[in-house]
Structures are given as structure tokens and as C-alpha cells.
Design an enzyme around this catalytic site. Structure first.
Site, PDB file in Angstrom:
ATOM      1  N   ASP A  27       4.451  -9.059   0.651  1.00 10.63           N
ATOM      2  CA  ASP A  27       4.093 -10.249  -0.113  1.00 10.63           C
ATOM      3  C   ASP A  27       5.285 -10.987  -0.724  1.00 10.63           C
ATOM      4  OD1 ASP A  27       1.791  -8.851   0.383  1.00 10.63           O
ATOM      5  OD2 ASP A  27       1.167  -8.684  -1.694  1.00 10.63           O
ATOM      6  N   GLU A 209      -6.365 -10.400  -4.097  1.00 13.63           N
ATOM      7  CA  GLU A 209      -4.963 -10.210  -4.467  1.00 13.63           C
ATOM      8  C   GLU A 209      -4.257 -11.562  -4.542  1.00 13.63           C
ATOM      9  OE1 GLU A 209      -3.660  -5.853  -2.928  1.00 13.63           O
ATOM     10  OE2 GLU A 209      -3.632  -7.400  -1.372  1.00 13.63           O
TER      11      GLU A 209
END
Length: 502
Positions: A27, A209
Site C-alpha cells: 500500500d 481498508e
């Protein structure tokens, strides 16, 4: 372009996308433009090329294409892994971390506490600060600054909210297992007050998320602002596995109200195509935006991988690239709002730029036609066409013989598809070979598609960027052909331009 170029031993290293030199990344974190430099931080395993030892890697760029990798910015230790978060420029030194005339950069990140810690099993929000423009970081001794006692409270995105009533910091984070975005308020980044929550809504097929919250003008009108809330989920994407969705509505400094919710509560599996997706491909996840970009532009980048097979993609010694940086805009479409995304930075088409190959006003006939002079492994292809009798028509890229990645339009089904079943190396994981689809409708009777092809990926931007599909591919180095194809009839190619990058 990344600092390391492709070699015979590293066939898939991208030329247009960022990848770490010899480690794992996932990420993007802490995205910020500061003092003329774009900072890309990211989840990084500095010791291996699979997930683990989560720390913040770091790269910088001035043009969003050429990236310089730096040493690990915020490292894990025996007590905590450093999960996702964001960075703000605390220009008024509200945190007190600044010294003299130097205002700090402040990272707000998730501490994932390990066994030796008294908070073992908890995820809470912590701070680190930098006084040298983001290259070295000091953890706040008072960490964590926000602890709900939760095992799945993570991924804080912090913005500065300005209103007539005053200004303050707002955090959007997730209770991942509850499909909920929670909003907090602070004046100093250290003490946080709960404001509200949003969710569950729309896609809830996997944990939520990496949220983001930002305003955008509708159709470029600064007097007509809407707020966009993005949230990623894994699994549960429209074509299986990881994906990102977005909501459009209003934020009053306390509560986000969505105008685009389809399913209030847990998702309806039959309505996935009605939800608003950041990308319909298999490999665009955890996308978040840069803070403090000049001229108010909204730039986003995502992790170009999918948790279904992320640790097994056939790259070495590095594993996982980032997507291209995208400029995001908001448009009114048939009484609602839709994001449009286009490649940003040096890849954006420039006035006077001449393509290396062009073709116009050609019938796309049944079968496959290789385009002599169009071959390449790193290129931009701009394609416009009108439908005819064909059931499917489009492009084959990174092709050789029967191999290649098909990017096709199915007019009767109102779909655009990316077929990577013959994209080269596909057998490293059972779920990789796929046909992925997104809804598409003709505009003024035709279709307009831009494809960025790299050594291990295709990114497809259709109808002005209102539909995007991002896909990893792993073709042989010799698979460079570009072809037109049609099945079940014919179509008409209006124009095709190919620009080579390497």
C-alpha cells in the site's frame, strides 16, 4: 522511469511504474507534495520480497515518473509493525514538533503491536515527525495517540478541514471488520475527538481498508464542490479479489453523507456492477491521494497487485509495482456523479507530440491483424472505434503468435474486457488467468480507449477515464506485437496512435 532498468534477468521490471529495487512493497502511504518534491511512502518489507516486517519505504519524484528510492523512512521494531497512514505538513506547528522556524511534517500511522508490547494484538494510531523534509523521522514518545482497543482499527488519512467556524485536523480511519469509516477531530494531532462514522454501505465483501476523503469541483466548477470518500476492500472486488470503491456526497466537518449509496448495510452480491469502483481491474488496490499538490489538483496512486496472488507474482528480486499516478476529476453524469481518471505527469499527452505509429479509417475485420511498425513493450496506445456487426473487437498488446493480452469491446453486452488468459506466464497461481470486465456505453456512437503498456502491466483508461482497468501481465520479452482483432463481424477503427517510451 524507475532507477533500475530491465535486464535479461529481470524481464518484468517496469519502465513507467515505480518498483522497489530488491524488496517487497504494497500500500502507498504518506503521499505528499512538499517543497517541490512528490514523496511516495509505502508498505515495505526491507528484508525480503514477500509481505512481512512492515515498515515505510520511501521514494521521491519531481515529475511523477522518475522515482528515486531512499532508505526506509519509518522502520518496524520488536514492538510494532508500521502499517498504513498519511503525512501532513503542520505549517502552523499545531503539534509542537517544530523547532524555531522549521515546521514539521507529521506522519500519522497505524501501530500494529507485536507480542513483546503491552498492547499486543491492538492496532492504534501513532505519530512520527520529520524536520528535514521527510527523509528522517522521529517517533513521538507519547504513542499511541488514539487507541480504541481494537484489533482492526487502521489506515488513518488526515486532512486539514477549513470552515467559517474554524479549522482543525480530521482523520478518516477504518474499523476494518465492521465495514466502517470512523472520523475524528484534533487541534494538535495528539488528542482526538470522535466525530461520526460511515458504513456499512455498498461493497462489503471483504475488510475495509485505506480510506481517503477530499473535495472536488463538479465539472470543474469551484462553486459546486462535492466530497469524495474512497475506501478499499479485500476481497470483494467487481472482478474478484482486491479493489477500491468510492462514494460522493457532502462533509460538514463532522459527518459524511453519501448521495451515491446503492446498498445501505451489507452488500447485495447481485449489485456489484452498480457500485462505484475506482478501477475495475484486478490490480489496483489501496489507492490514496497526495496532499498539498499545487493548483488544487487531486492525484492518486494505487498498489498494482491483488492479495489473491500478491506474494507469488513471478518477479525477482523485487515484488509488486505501483500504478501510474492519476489525476482525478468529478463529473455530473445522468443525474449522479462519476470520477474520471487520467495518467498524470510526464506520461500525459503533450501538444505537438508525434506518435511513432498511426492508423485511421480502417475496417477491423474478422480475425487478427498484426500492425507492422506498432510493436513495443513500453508504450501508450490511443484507440478510437465505432461498432459494427462484431460481437467483440479491440486490441491485442504484448502479443506473439497466439499469445497476447486482449482489450476488447462487446457492444451488445455493453462491456469492456481485458483477457489475460494468454498473457504469457499465468500458471503461478490458479486465480491469475482471467477475463475481467467493466460496463461501458458508447459516447456519440463510439469508444475511446487509452492503454499504457509496460513490461508487466496494462492500464486501460476508457471514455475519458470514466472507466479504468488495471492488470498485471507477465509476457515473454519477445512478445511485443500490437494487433487489431474482431470476432463475429466487423467494426471500424477511427484512429490509432502509438507512442513508444522504451
Amino acid at each position: 522511469m524507475t532507477a533500475v532498468t530491465a535486464t535479461t534477468a529481470d524481464t518484468f521490471r517496469p519502465a513507467l511504474h515505480y518498483a522497489a529495487r530488491n524488496t517487497w512493497l504494497n500500500d502507498p502511504n504518506g503521499l505528499i507534495h512538499h517543497e517541490g518534491v512528490y514523496h511516495l511512502y509505502y508498505q515495505n518489507n526491507p528484508r525480503d520480497n514477500v509481505w512481512g516486517n512492515m515498515s515505510w519505504g520511501h521514494a521521491t519524484s519531481t515529475d511523477l515518473l522518475t522515482w528515486t528510492e531512499h532508505p526506509v523512512a519509518i522502520a518496524c521494531d520488536e514492538f510494532e509493525d508500521i502499517f498504513s497512514g498519511s503525512i501532513v505538513f503542520d505549517r502552523h506547528n499545531t503539534s509542537g514538533f517544530g523547532t524555531g522556524s522549521t515546521a514539521p511534517l507529521v506522519a500519522v500511522y497505524t501501530s500494529a503491536y507485536k507480542t513483546p508490547s503491552a498492547l499486543h494484538g491492538v492496532q492504534a494510531q501513532s505519530l512520527a515527525y520529520s524536520l528535514d523534509g521527510g527523509y528522517t523521522w522521529t517517533k513521538h514518545p507519547g504513542n499511541p495517540v488514539l487507541n480504541r482497543g481494537s484489533a482492526d482499527f487502521r489506515d488513518p488519512k488526515v486532512i486539514r478541514y477549513e470552515s467559517d467556524a474554524g479549522s482543525y485536523w480530521v482523520m478518516a480511519a477504518v474499523e476494518a471488520q465492521d465495514f466502517e469509516v470512523v472520523f475524528y477531530k484534533s487541534h494538535d494531532l495528539k488528542y482526538w475527538e470522535l466525530l461520526s462514522s460511515f458504513g456499512p454501505a455498498n461493497a462489503t465483501g471483504g475488510v475495509w481498508e485505506c480510506p481517503d476523503l477530499f473535495p472536488l469541483p463538479v465539472d470543474g466548477d469551484p462553486e459546486n464542490l462535492k466530497w469524495v470518500l474512497t475506501v478499499n476492500l479485500n476481497p470483494g472486488g467487481p472482478n474478484d479479489g482486491s479493489a477500491g470503491q468510492y462514494f460522493v456526497g457532502d462533509f460538514d466537518g463532522t459527518t459524511f453523507t453519501s448521495d451515491t449509496t446503492v446498498t445501505d448495510g451489507l452488500q447485495d452480491p447481485d449489485r456489484l456492477a452498480e457500485y462505484q469502483w475506482l478501477d475495475w481491474g484486478r490490480d489496483y488496490y489501496a489507492a490514496v491521494s497526495f496532499s498539498d499538490v499545487p493548483d488544487g489538483r487531486r492525484l492518486m496512486i494505487g498498489w498494482m497487485n491483488n492479495w489473491q496472488y500478491a506474494n507469488e507474482i513471478p518477479t525477482s528480486p523485487w515484488r509488486s509495482p505501483m500504478s501510474l499516478v492519476r489525476e482525478v476529476s468529478l463529473h455530473s453524469v445522468e443525474g449522479s456523479w462519476r470520477l474520471a481518471q487520467l495518467a498524470a505527469g510526464e506520461l500525459a499527452p503533450r501538444a505537438g507530440q508525434s506518435p511513432s505509429f498511426s492508423l485511421a479509417a480502417v475496417e477491423i475485420s474478422e480475425g487478427q491483424r498484426v500492425l507492422d511498425g506498432a510493436a513495443g513493450s513500453v508504450q501508450r496506445i490511443e484507440f478510437t472505434a465505432t461498432p459494427g456487426t462484431a460481437e467483440e473487437f479491440g486490441l491485442i498488446v504484448r502479443g506473439e503468435g497466439a499469445q497476447g493480452t486482449r482489450i476488447g469491446i462487446r457492444p451488445a453486452e455493453a462491456l469492456i474486457v481485458v483477457d489475460r488468459r494468454e498473457s504469457g506466464h499465468t500458471d503461478f497461481h490458479e486465480s491469475f488467468a482471467s477475463i475481467d470486465a467493466a460496463p461501458i456505453r458508447a459516447t456519440d456512437g463510439g469508444y475511446e480507449i487509452t492503454v499504457y503498456v509496460d513490461r508487466c502491466s496494462v492500464e486501460v483508461f476508457a471514455q475519458g477515464g470514466r472507466i479504468t482497468l488495471t492488470e498485471l501481465i507477465f509476457p515473454a520479452a519477445t512478445s511485443t506485437q500490437v494487433s487489431l482483432y474482431a470476432s463475429g463481424g466487423t467494426a471500424t477503427l477511427t484512429s490509432l496512435n502509438v507512442t513508444q517510451y522504451a
